[in-house]
Motif scaffolding. Sequence first.
Motif, PDB file in Angstrom:
ATOM      1  N   THR A  44       0.819  -1.214   0.000  1.00 45.81           N
ATOM      2  CA  THR A  44       0.000   0.000   0.000  1.00 45.81           C
ATOM      3  C   THR A  44       0.849   1.259   0.000  1.00 45.81           C
ATOM      4  N   ASP A  45       2.153   1.127   0.006  1.00 41.38           N
ATOM      5  CA  ASP A  45       3.038   2.297   0.082  1.00 41.38           C
ATOM      6  C   ASP A  45       4.039   2.330  -1.073  1.00 41.38           C
ATOM      7  N   ASP A  46       3.623   1.913  -2.246  1.00 40.39           N
ATOM      8  CA  ASP A  46       4.427   1.908  -3.469  1.00 40.39           C
ATOM      9  C   ASP A  46       5.557   0.882  -3.459  1.00 40.39           C
ATOM     10  N   LEU A  59      13.136  -6.037  -3.063  1.00 44.07           N
ATOM     11  CA  LEU A  59      12.187  -4.997  -2.683  1.00 44.07           C
ATOM     12  C   LEU A  59      12.396  -3.787  -3.582  1.00 44.07           C
ATOM     13  N   PHE A  60      11.313  -3.306  -4.171  1.00 44.46           N
ATOM     14  CA  PHE A  60      11.402  -2.176  -5.083  1.00 44.46           C
ATOM     15  C   PHE A  60      10.414  -1.089  -4.685  1.00 44.46           C
ATOM     16  N   ASP A  61      10.802   0.161  -4.896  1.00 44.86           N
ATOM     17  CA  ASP A  61       9.913   1.306  -4.703  1.00 44.86           C
ATOM     18  C   ASP A  61       9.398   1.693  -6.085  1.00 44.86           C
ATOM     19  N   LEU A  62       8.158   1.334  -6.366  1.00 39.65           N
ATOM     20  CA  LEU A  62       7.611   1.539  -7.711  1.00 39.65           C
ATOM     21  C   LEU A  62       7.405   3.007  -8.056  1.00 39.65           C
ATOM     22  N   ALA A  63       7.289   3.869  -7.055  1.00 41.84           N
ATOM     23  CA  ALA A  63       7.114   5.300  -7.335  1.00 41.84           C
ATOM     24  C   ALA A  63       8.398   5.903  -7.892  1.00 41.84           C
ATOM     25  N   SER A  64       9.535   5.564  -7.296  1.00 41.38           N
ATOM     26  CA  SER A  64      10.803   6.146  -7.743  1.00 41.38           C
ATOM     27  C   SER A  64      11.558   5.258  -8.729  1.00 41.38           C
ATOM     28  N   ASP A  65      11.142   3.996  -8.828  1.00 43.04           N
ATOM     29  CA  ASP A  65      11.851   3.034  -9.673  1.00 43.04           C
ATOM     30  C   ASP A  65      10.852   2.096 -10.368  1.00 43.04           C
ATOM     31  N   PRO A  66      10.034   2.636 -11.271  1.00 44.61           N
ATOM     32  CA  PRO A  66       9.004   1.800 -11.907  1.00 44.61           C
ATOM     33  C   PRO A  66       9.571   0.661 -12.749  1.00 44.61           C
TER      34      PRO A  66
END
Length: 104
Positions: A44-46, A59-66
Amino acid sequence: AEVMGVDPGDHWAGRSLSPLWTDGDLEEVEVLAGAGTAQALFGTDDLKLVRHEGAADALFDLASDPGEQVDLAADRPDELEAMSVRMASWLDELGELQELLRAE
């Protein structure tokens, strides 16, 4: 089922994704997907947890690293652990549902 007004009954697992298109509220939605020996948990937190059999979790941050190029697992161990616990819970629930369906 919810959008079509159909009662999903007790044999359906998961939760409604209708908030995605009714009010755009992604805070309430977490999605587990899988194919073959891989699973992904979209948080729930990108964040996205990716698990492949025989490999370390990523683990990936989809907002900064789509494009999912930067694995944050080593840098964010607490978030990795929290998502791993949630994924395990989802997989346990799915296993229980599969057992119920086989018994029918």
